[in-house]
Design a protein around this motif. Structure first.
Motif, PDB file in Angstrom:
ATOM      1  N   CYS A   4      -7.649  32.355   4.895  1.00 45.11           N
ATOM      2  CA  CYS A   4      -7.027  31.109   5.326  1.00 45.11           C
ATOM      3  C   CYS A   4      -6.805  30.162   4.155  1.00 45.11           C
ATOM      4  CB  CYS A   4      -7.878  30.423   6.387  1.00 45.11           C
ATOM      5  SG  CYS A   4      -9.518  30.060   5.809  1.00 45.11           S
ATOM      6  N   ARG A  15      -4.439  23.833   7.291  1.00 45.17           N
ATOM      7  CA  ARG A  15      -5.650  24.276   7.957  1.00 45.17           C
ATOM      8  C   ARG A  15      -5.964  23.309   9.081  1.00 45.17           C
ATOM      9  NH1 ARG A  15     -10.157  24.615   4.193  1.00 45.17           N
ATOM     10  NH2 ARG A  15     -11.212  25.367   6.031  1.00 45.17           N
ATOM     11  N   CYS A  49     -11.990  27.336   9.764  1.00 44.03           N
ATOM     12  CA  CYS A  49     -11.868  28.551   8.987  1.00 44.03           C
ATOM     13  C   CYS A  49     -13.189  29.314   9.048  1.00 44.03           C
ATOM     14  CB  CYS A  49     -11.559  28.144   7.558  1.00 44.03           C
ATOM     15  SG  CYS A  49     -11.048  29.501   6.556  1.00 44.03           S
ATOM     16  N   ALA A  53     -13.626  35.868   7.244  1.00 45.05           N
ATOM     17  CA  ALA A  53     -12.352  36.022   7.939  1.00 45.05           C
ATOM     18  C   ALA A  53     -11.730  37.392   7.693  1.00 45.05           C
ATOM     19  CB  ALA A  53     -11.393  34.937   7.489  1.00 45.05           C
ATOM     20  N   THR A  57      -9.159  38.785  10.926  1.00 42.33           N
ATOM     21  CA  THR A  57      -8.003  37.905  10.780  1.00 42.33           C
ATOM     22  C   THR A  57      -6.731  38.700  11.022  1.00 42.33           C
ATOM     23  OG1 THR A  57      -9.195  36.642   9.116  1.00 42.33           O
ATOM     24  CG2 THR A  57      -6.825  36.370   9.156  1.00 42.33           C
ATOM     25  N   GLU A  87      -8.244  32.767  17.881  1.00 44.28           N
ATOM     26  CA  GLU A  87      -7.977  31.346  17.645  1.00 44.28           C
ATOM     27  C   GLU A  87      -6.914  31.198  16.576  1.00 44.28           C
ATOM     28  OE1 GLU A  87     -11.700  29.624  16.526  1.00 44.28           O
ATOM     29  OE2 GLU A  87     -12.696  30.382  18.324  1.00 44.28           O
ATOM     30  N   GLU A  89      -5.721  29.722  13.365  1.00 48.34           N
ATOM     31  CA  GLU A  89      -6.537  29.206  12.282  1.00 48.34           C
ATOM     32  C   GLU A  89      -5.747  28.421  11.248  1.00 48.34           C
ATOM     33  OE1 GLU A  89      -9.374  30.538   8.765  1.00 48.34           O
ATOM     34  OE2 GLU A  89      -7.274  30.998   9.010  1.00 48.34           O
TER      35      GLU A  89
END
Ligand SMILES: Nc1ccn([C@@H]2O[C@H](COP(=O)(O)OP(=O)(O)O)[C@@H](O)[C@H]2O)c(=O)n1
Ligand SMILES: [Ca+2]
Length: 438
Positions: A4, A15, A49, A53, A57, A87, A89
């Protein structure tokens, strides 16, 4: 490095703060007048974040081929645990000008602009996820206004760029979007980002999008009367959290800010524009210049001998707007989110701050229009169209949609660092239709 936080080149990385972590279990809608179904399921609004991840991701790439520019949105989603829903992100965003329609006679060159943006996605998405990351381009009013043949050859070239990329290319990945989708998907984005599509007390907000070639108005009618008074093709039903909502939405082609300039100048749909001079009282008296839009060159200028200023300009603009748009009574007293050129022109004239946006009344645009149009020499350094644009925005809001002078407009470019664009709504739809929920 967390995915991210990847920030290739000068791309902006958005973000999302964590306070929007609201459960978003099931969102779907049914477009009644086309009998088509779209499902928006299994998405959580943005969260922080994650610490790790890497394995959970995934990405979605959405291109917005607008009339004035082409933009790439690379959305990052995180699946924190198998039982949890993904979600949103973050977003990586970049844009180029001009838009694809400016390459109507050079489709390969147009597709090259898309390729350059797509190269950024190659940097942003980890290689092992390329094959699982869908890429889609949706074109709006610029391509709608081109001939079928020219539009199709542009889309074909773009499709080839996609096919040559390492990403997942779904069926129908490159298309011209229906104007109704544009309004609905932007409404979904804004109401999702502001947390209005979850929980008990939903106070959804209406949206106003003013593009270069078309403009959209979308809201959820509260009164039965509105539903009765509205033509059927302005209403779209959809289901969300086991409730059915009926949205009012319409896209007016040719009523975007730049198309409106041509209409005001009398140059819209004129066959031979070469050598013709289009004049307006909304332009500085001594001005004579050239303007390129949609691959066509226009010569335009001020009323050398005649009148200029707010009053004559308003009358000129009125001819383009008055009686041309449906006026739902209900909106007169409500407030709306407004973005794109509403935002840009408000920034240009210091009505709002570029970063923060702000709340304006419709009459603020009118006051500013008067100030600029009656003192054009003072505003020489900014665009020669500033007076015309402000008058058009004022007339569109008041005489077109029928807003009151004191109607509140929430001018917004980003909500929690994500662009208020239809592209996020379109990406939800895309990922769900592909069953990418990981
Ligand atoms: N992600 C985006 C895309 C466009 N825009 C704005 O949208 C306007 C241009 O509209 P457009 O090129 O998409 O034109 P249409 O094809 O929507 O008519 C400008 O005011 C841009 O600043 C934006 O604010 N954010
Ligand atoms: Ca647009």
């Amino acid at each position: 490095m967390l995915n991210c936080l990847r920030s290739p080149g000068k791309m902006a990385v958005s973000r999302l703060p964590f306070f929007l972590a609201l459960a978003f279990s099931s969102l779907s809608f049914v477009l009644s007048h086309w009998n088509r179904e779209m499902w928006f399921q299994d998405f959580f609004p943005p969260n922080m974040c994650p610490i790790n991840a890497k394995d959970n991701t995934f990405y979605g790439i959405m291109f917005d081929a607008g009339s004035t520019g082409t933009r790439i949105h690379i959305y990052t989603f995180v699946q924190k645990s198998p039982e949890n829903l993904p979600e949103l992100e973050g977003e990586i965003f970049e844009s180029v000008k001009p838009g694809l329609s400016a390459y109507a006679d050079q489709p390969e060159k147009g597709a090259e602009t898309v390729k350059r943006l797509l190269d950024m996605a190659i940097d942003a998405v980890p290689p092992h996820l390329w094959k699982k990351t869908p890429v889609v381009l949706k074109a709006t009013a610029g391509l709608r206004l081109l001939s079928e043949e020219k539009a199709q050859s542009l889309l074909l070239e773009v499709r080839e760029v996609f096919e040559e990329s390492p990403f997942l290319v779904p069926e129908d990945s490159v298309s011209i979007m229906d104007g109704s989708y544009e309004g609905i998907l932007a409404w979904i984005t804004v109401n999702f980002l502001t947390g209005q599509l979850s929980g008990q007390n939903q106070h959804t907000v209406g949206t106003l999008d003013l593009g270069g070639a078309s403009t959209q108005i979308t809201f959820l009618p509260r009164f039965e009367e509105t539903l009765k008074e509205t033509p059927g093709d302005f209403l779209t039903s959809f289901e969300m959290f086991n409730s059915t909502y009926k949205l009012y939405t319409h896209s007016y082609l040719g009523f975007g800010l730049k198309a409106a300039r041509l209409a005001i100048l009398g140059a819209l749909n004129v066959e031979a524009v070469d050598g013709q001079m289009f004049r307006s009282s909304c332009l500085p008296k001594q001005l004579e210049a050239e303007w390129h839009f949609g691959g066509v060159k226009y010569q335009y200028g001020g009323n050398k001998e005649g009148e200029t200023g707010f009053k004559p300009c308003y009358l000129e603009v009125l001819k383009v707007v008055k009686g041309k748009l449906h006026q739902p009574d209900e909106i007169r007293g409500s407030s709306f989110y407004a973005f794109s050129y509403y935002y840009d022109r408000a920034v240009d004239t210091n009505l709002i701050d570029y970063e923060k946006g702000g709340v304006l009344e419709v009459r603020d645009f009118e006051r500013k229009a008067e100030e600029v149009c009656d003192n054009m020499e003072k505003y020489n350094s900014s665009s020669p169209f500033l007076c015309m644009d402000l008058v058009y925005i004022t007339a569109l809001l008041k005489e077109g949609f029928g807003f009151r002078d004191n109607t509140l407009l929430q001018l917004t470019k980003k909500v929690n660092n994500v662009e208020t664009s239809w592209t996020l709504g379109a990406t939800f739809h895309l990922l769900q239709s592909l069953g990418i929920t990981y």
